[in-house]
Design a protein around this motif. Structure first.
Motif, PDB file in Angstrom:
ATOM      1  N   ALA A   1       0.827  -1.211   0.000  1.00 56.04           N
ATOM      2  CA  ALA A   1       0.000   0.000   0.000  1.00 56.04           C
ATOM      3  C   ALA A   1       0.858   1.257   0.000  1.00 56.04           C
ATOM      4  CB  ALA A   1      -0.929  -0.004   1.218  1.00 56.04           C
ATOM      5  N   LEU A   2       1.972   1.220   0.717  1.00 55.17           N
ATOM      6  CA  LEU A   2       2.817   2.407   0.834  1.00 55.17           C
ATOM      7  C   LEU A   2       3.587   2.719  -0.446  1.00 55.17           C
ATOM      8  CD1 LEU A   2       4.100   1.848   4.470  1.00 55.17           C
ATOM      9  CD2 LEU A   2       2.773   3.822   3.682  1.00 55.17           C
ATOM     10  N   ASN A   3       3.787   1.705  -1.316  1.00 55.63           N
ATOM     11  CA  ASN A   3       4.452   2.027  -2.587  1.00 55.63           C
ATOM     12  C   ASN A   3       3.495   1.929  -3.772  1.00 55.63           C
ATOM     13  OD1 ASN A   3       4.835  -0.720  -3.974  1.00 55.63           O
ATOM     14  ND2 ASN A   3       5.790  -1.121  -1.998  1.00 55.63           N
ATOM     15  N   ALA A   4       2.201   1.889  -3.488  1.00 57.87           N
ATOM     16  CA  ALA A   4       1.218   1.913  -4.568  1.00 57.87           C
ATOM     17  C   ALA A   4       1.308   3.253  -5.294  1.00 57.87           C
ATOM     18  CB  ALA A   4      -0.180   1.715  -4.009  1.00 57.87           C
ATOM     19  N   GLY A   5       1.304   3.216  -6.594  1.00 59.01           N
ATOM     20  CA  GLY A   5       1.368   4.452  -7.361  1.00 59.01           C
ATOM     21  C   GLY A   5       2.763   4.937  -7.677  1.00 59.01           C
ATOM     22  N   TRP A   6       3.793   4.251  -7.186  1.00 56.64           N
ATOM     23  CA  TRP A   6       5.152   4.646  -7.544  1.00 56.64           C
ATOM     24  C   TRP A   6       5.343   4.483  -9.061  1.00 56.64           C
ATOM     25  CZ3 TRP A   6       9.413   2.489  -3.764  1.00 56.64           C
ATOM     26  CH2 TRP A   6       9.223   3.042  -2.495  1.00 56.64           C
ATOM     27  N   ALA A   7       5.971   5.457  -9.663  1.00 65.30           N
ATOM     28  CA  ALA A   7       6.238   5.376 -11.097  1.00 65.30           C
ATOM     29  C   ALA A   7       7.448   6.218 -11.439  1.00 65.30           C
ATOM     30  CB  ALA A   7       5.020   5.831 -11.897  1.00 65.30           C
ATOM     31  N   HIS A   8       8.096   5.857 -12.530  1.00 64.32           N
ATOM     32  CA  HIS A   8       9.256   6.620 -13.016  1.00 64.32           C
ATOM     33  C   HIS A   8       9.236   6.561 -14.536  1.00 64.32           C
ATOM     34  CE1 HIS A   8      13.382   8.244 -13.009  1.00 64.32           C
ATOM     35  NE2 HIS A   8      13.574   7.422 -14.040  1.00 64.32           N
ATOM     36  N   GLY A   9       9.220   7.730 -15.147  1.00 66.23           N
ATOM     37  CA  GLY A   9       9.225   7.771 -16.604  1.00 66.23           C
ATOM     38  C   GLY A   9       8.030   7.081 -17.226  1.00 66.23           C
ATOM     39  N   GLY A  10       6.895   7.098 -16.533  1.00 63.74           N
ATOM     40  CA  GLY A  10       5.697   6.462 -17.058  1.00 63.74           C
ATOM     41  C   GLY A  10       5.601   4.982 -16.779  1.00 63.74           C
ATOM     42  N   HIS A  11       6.583   4.403 -16.093  1.00 61.75           N
ATOM     43  CA  HIS A  11       6.578   2.974 -15.791  1.00 61.75           C
ATOM     44  C   HIS A  11       6.396   2.763 -14.284  1.00 61.75           C
ATOM     45  CE1 HIS A  11       7.846   1.949 -19.868  1.00 61.75           C
ATOM     46  NE2 HIS A  11       8.752   2.908 -19.773  1.00 61.75           N
ATOM     47  N   ALA A  12       5.545   1.814 -13.926  1.00 62.51           N
ATOM     48  CA  ALA A  12       5.288   1.528 -12.520  1.00 62.51           C
ATOM     49  C   ALA A  12       6.548   0.983 -11.850  1.00 62.51           C
ATOM     50  CB  ALA A  12       4.152   0.526 -12.384  1.00 62.51           C
ATOM     51  N   LEU A  13       6.777   1.416 -10.610  1.00 63.35           N
ATOM     52  CA  LEU A  13       7.876   0.893  -9.794  1.00 63.35           C
ATOM     53  C   LEU A  13       7.277  -0.082  -8.790  1.00 63.35           C
ATOM     54  CD1 LEU A  13       9.867   4.186  -9.084  1.00 63.35           C
ATOM     55  CD2 LEU A  13      10.384   2.426 -10.786  1.00 63.35           C
ATOM     56  N   THR A  14       7.517  -1.348  -9.003  1.00 59.80           N
ATOM     57  CA  THR A  14       6.899  -2.386  -8.181  1.00 59.80           C
ATOM     58  C   THR A  14       7.965  -3.325  -7.624  1.00 59.80           C
ATOM     59  OG1 THR A  14       6.570  -3.807 -10.120  1.00 59.80           O
ATOM     60  CG2 THR A  14       4.761  -2.297  -9.532  1.00 59.80           C
ATOM     61  N   HIS A  15       7.531  -4.271  -6.797  1.00 65.58           N
ATOM     62  CA  HIS A  15       8.456  -5.208  -6.159  1.00 65.58           C
ATOM     63  C   HIS A  15       7.957  -6.648  -6.289  1.00 65.58           C
ATOM     64  CE1 HIS A  15       9.262  -1.364  -4.121  1.00 65.58           C
ATOM     65  NE2 HIS A  15      10.490  -1.823  -3.902  1.00 65.58           N
TER      66      HIS A  15
END
Length: 502
Positions: A304-318
């Motif tokens: 939940a705390l990293n939901a919505g992370w993105a860089h250069g239009g790409h999602a940042l996920t784990h």
């Protein structure tokens, strides 16, 4: 183009994984994290940091400095100054007009040095006996750890400036940029025994299963395509911007996790210490240890705390791995298993979301060579790890299922799973139908909707009277019954995702 210098800690098996002693492992990890920052401080005016994550540092050599001479000075500093001299570092330089190519030349130089060097540091001191902690290195008089003779390496990591409680406390204060009075409010348990201690008569633990006593959760997270983003940075400025961005996001993530833990009664000991160990931090890898009863909710908060992370239009996920085990199980094995599970949670076509592969170990059991076929005993064909992966929606519905546990006939659900795993029809189908019917009748309309939503989350359909053994039900039944004891009662904080990154 400015010349580059890259340093990296290598052969970590002899710096972290050489012992099961928690203080020594913790000190080794913090030592490596601290080394890069110390080089930046020591050579300020000579080097300009570009990217400094975990145990790797990339620097620009400032104009007017002899690159080779500076490389030698950095290498000498790391090989002579305690505690860094007890680790193995490689330092390489490159001067290339093409920045990405220069970085790759530095990496190649680091690898070449690694292949030419010993896998461990040879700082022995005056050997009198074998180190009682790692049982490999010679002990050095008069150094001792936990009342027993210790090698210079163990002493430096566990008791010196690189180890112990003070450094751990300074890690959180430095990472979160906390004022001294704020940092003092965060205290942590010092060993797994205290971390996983289960107060049997405490009201905050009344809703938890006593089976969780002395069990821990090991949570490992690996960023999806974070390394690929680094490779796309064509200039030092772009790489430095990415490095700054991900550090800020990590800082916000850690603060959010600590805020949740601090507000969760089951996350504190009687004297107020937080039940958390951070054993790996930086770059695209994170490793935490916490009580087993907090594992699933911790993963849910993490997502939940990293939901919505993105860089250069790409999602940042784990991609993450979660192992539940007894606190006495070898942490080295649990750490490697959690990393293996994170790899199983990865899917090249599914990197737009967070995913979690999980495993419950009983006592000291290990899966050994049966990891690939582990879930077949539950009647799950094919890649069971993919079938049972948890994501944010599945973790959310698991949290809702917890409230139904007192109403669900657990024995009937177990019989259902056994029948599905056996794959038998006839009389077994009748028993299965009766088990499903008793489960259905035990719930009200709201409970039935929740159970149906849980089944749907695992790509199955809940039926009160199946006409034939529904093999797809093996996945939700397996998840529900295996994780039954690990579902945390509703926590006091609401889930809030991070605001969009500036």
């Amino acid at each position: 183009m400015t010349a580059l210098l890259r340093l990296e800690a290598v052969n970590l098996a002899h710096t972290i994984d050489d012992t099961e002693d928690l203080a020594t492992r913790r000190g080794g990890g913090y030592m490596l994290l601290r080394a890069v920052h110390k080089v930046a401080e020591r050579f300020n005016g000579d080097l300009a940091p570009i990217g400094t994550g975990a145990s790797i540092g990339l620097f620009a050599i400032l104009h007017g400095h002899d690159a080779q001479a500076l490389r030698d000075k950095v290498a000498h500093y790391l090989s002579e100054v305690s505690p860094f001299r007890h680790a193995t570092f490689v330092v390489a330089i490159a001067d290339d007009p093409d920045f990405p190519r220069g970085v790759e030349r530095c990496v190649a130089g680091n690898r070449w040095q690694q292949m030419q060097s010993l896998g461990f540091a040879t700082r022995w001191g005056t050997a009198t006996q074998v180190c009682a902690t790692d049982e490999i290195r010679p002990a050095a008089s008069p150094h001792r750890h936990a009342g027993q003779a210790a090698s210079l390496s163990v002493a430096a990591r566990a008791r010196g400036r690189a180890g112990g409680r003070n450094l751990r406390q300074s890690f959180y204060a430095t990472e979160l940029k906390l004022a001294p009075d704020t940092a003092a409010r965060y205290r942590f348990t010092d060993d797994f025994e205290t971390l996983a201690a289960f107060p049997p008569d405490h009201p905050d633990y009344a809703g938890l299963s006593p089976n969780l006593d002395a069990k821990i959760a090991v949570f490992y997270a690996d960023g999806n395509s974070f390394g690929a983003i680094q490779h796309t940075c064509a200039t030092p400025q772009a790489l430095h911007a990415w490095d700054t961005e991900i550090k800020q996001r990590r800082r916000q993530l850690l603060q959010g996790l600590l805020d949740w833990l601090a507000a969760t009664p089951q996350a504190r000991t009687a004297d107020g210490a937080l039940r958390l160990e951070t054993l790996l931090w930086g770059g695209d890898e994170l490793l935490f240890v916490l009580p087993a009863w907090l594992g699933l909710e911790f993963a849910r908060r993490f997502f939940a705390l990293n939901a919505g992370w993105a860089h250069g239009g790409h999602a940042l996920t784990h991609a993450t791995g979660l192992v539940f085990a007894h606190r006495g199980a070898p942490i080295r094995h649990l750490q490697h298993l959690a990393k293996d599970l994170a790899q199983r949670a990865k899917d090249d076509g599914d990197k737009h979301r967070n995913t979690l592969a999980w495993l419950v170990l009983e006592s000291f059991d290990t899966t050994g060579d049966e990891l690939d076929t582990h879930w077949q005993k539950c009647g799950i064909a094919g890649d069971g790890w993919r079938t049972l992966r948890l994501d944010e929606p599945r973790l959310d519905i698991l949290a809702e299922i917890e409230a139904l546990k007192p109403l669900l006939p657990r024995s009937a659900l177990i019989r259902s799973l056994r029948s599905l795993a056996a794959g038998r029809g006839g009389d077994e189908l009748t028993l299965l139908q009766n088990a499903y019917a008793s489960t259905h009748e035990a719930l009200d309309a709201t409970g039935r909707d929740t159970l149906a939503a849980f089944w749907q989350a695992f790509d199955a359909t809940w039926q009160a009277q199946p006409d034939e053994p529904p093999t797809a039900d093996a996945a939700p039944l397996t998840a529900l019954l295996t994780l039954w004891d690990y579902l945390l009662p509703p926590a006091p904080m609401t889930l809030t995702a991070e605001a969009p990154h500036a």
